[in-house]
Scaffold this motif. Structure first.
Motif: not given
Length: 226
Positions: A27, A35, A33, A57, A19-20, A47, A23-24, A14, A10-11
């Motif tokens: 994954i 987000a 993930c 995510p 944050g982006r 997304h 998450v990338s 995000a 969990l970020v």
């Protein structure tokens, strides 16, 4: 049912620059993930971007500055029911308005910055601790700014929130020393972002390290190398 072999991260923050990218990167490393961000449109864009690459995510639109304890409890319950685990929590969200003397700081802005940067993350951590304790090897990572910012003039509520994050991370690390999660703190270093531009508007983006370098520092801390 989700694949029990896949780790869940969990970020927060995000939809932001760091944050982006986190998450990338997560994954790409095989994590599922979640987000979390108050910016619903930003989460939708993230997304769509990652869905085009294969695995999107799970977006959770939640405002750390406005959510109450019940919102976090409901999120923890939902994650427990859907995934049954939480391997990694990265506190990457932050709120910064402008460099302002304390005497000119709007009290409402002060409270929002502290809520988004410290109190909200505390409530989220508190709600998720039982799930993380039940996940062997879980890691809670706090992203905090340069230590000098925490005491520098004009950084106001942001500086206080960053100092509080560092203190809270230390307290949680001591309390969780004998079991999960492993609580860590990382300074990702400077990189260009809208938040940074509000403090240094004349700074050239190409004069700074890339966000990918910041992500590398954060992920090294996740691995215990930071």
């Amino acid at each position: 049912m989700p694949d029990v072999e896949r780790q869940l991260a969990l970020v927060t923050g995000a939809a932001g620059t760091l944050g982006r990218a986190l998450v990338s990167a997560l994954i790409a490393r095989g994590f599922d993930c979640v987000a979390l961000d108050r910016n619903r449109r930003g989460l939708e864009q993230l997304h769509d971007q990652l869905a085009a690459q294969g695995t999107p995510p799970l977006g959770v639109p939640l405002d750390l500055a406005g959510a109450g304890p019940q919102h976090y409890a409901e999120l923890a319950e939902s994650l427990g029911e859907q995934f049954g685990r939480l391997d990694l929590l990265i506190h990457a969200a932050a709120e910064f308005r402008a460099l302002t003397p304390i005497e000119h700081t709007d009290p409402e802005d002060w409270m929002k910055v502290l809520q988004a940067g410290l109190t909200g993350p505390f409530l989220l951590s508190r709600a998720l601790l039982p799930l993380m304790r039940a996940t062997p090897g879980s890691v809670m990572l706090w992203v905090a700014d340069d230590e000098k910012v925490r005491r520098a003039a004009y950084w106001g509520g942001y500086g206080v929130a960053q100092a509080g994050r560092a203190a809270l991370a230390g307290i949680l690390a001591a309390e969780c020393a004998r079991d999960a999660p492993d609580v860590r703190l990382v300074d990702p270093g400077p990189f260009h972002s809208p938040l940074r531009s509000r403090a240094w508007p004349a700074e050239r983006p190409d004069a700074l390290p890339s966000v990918e370098q910041a992500v590398a520092r954060v992920l090294a801390a996740v691995e215990g190398d930071g």
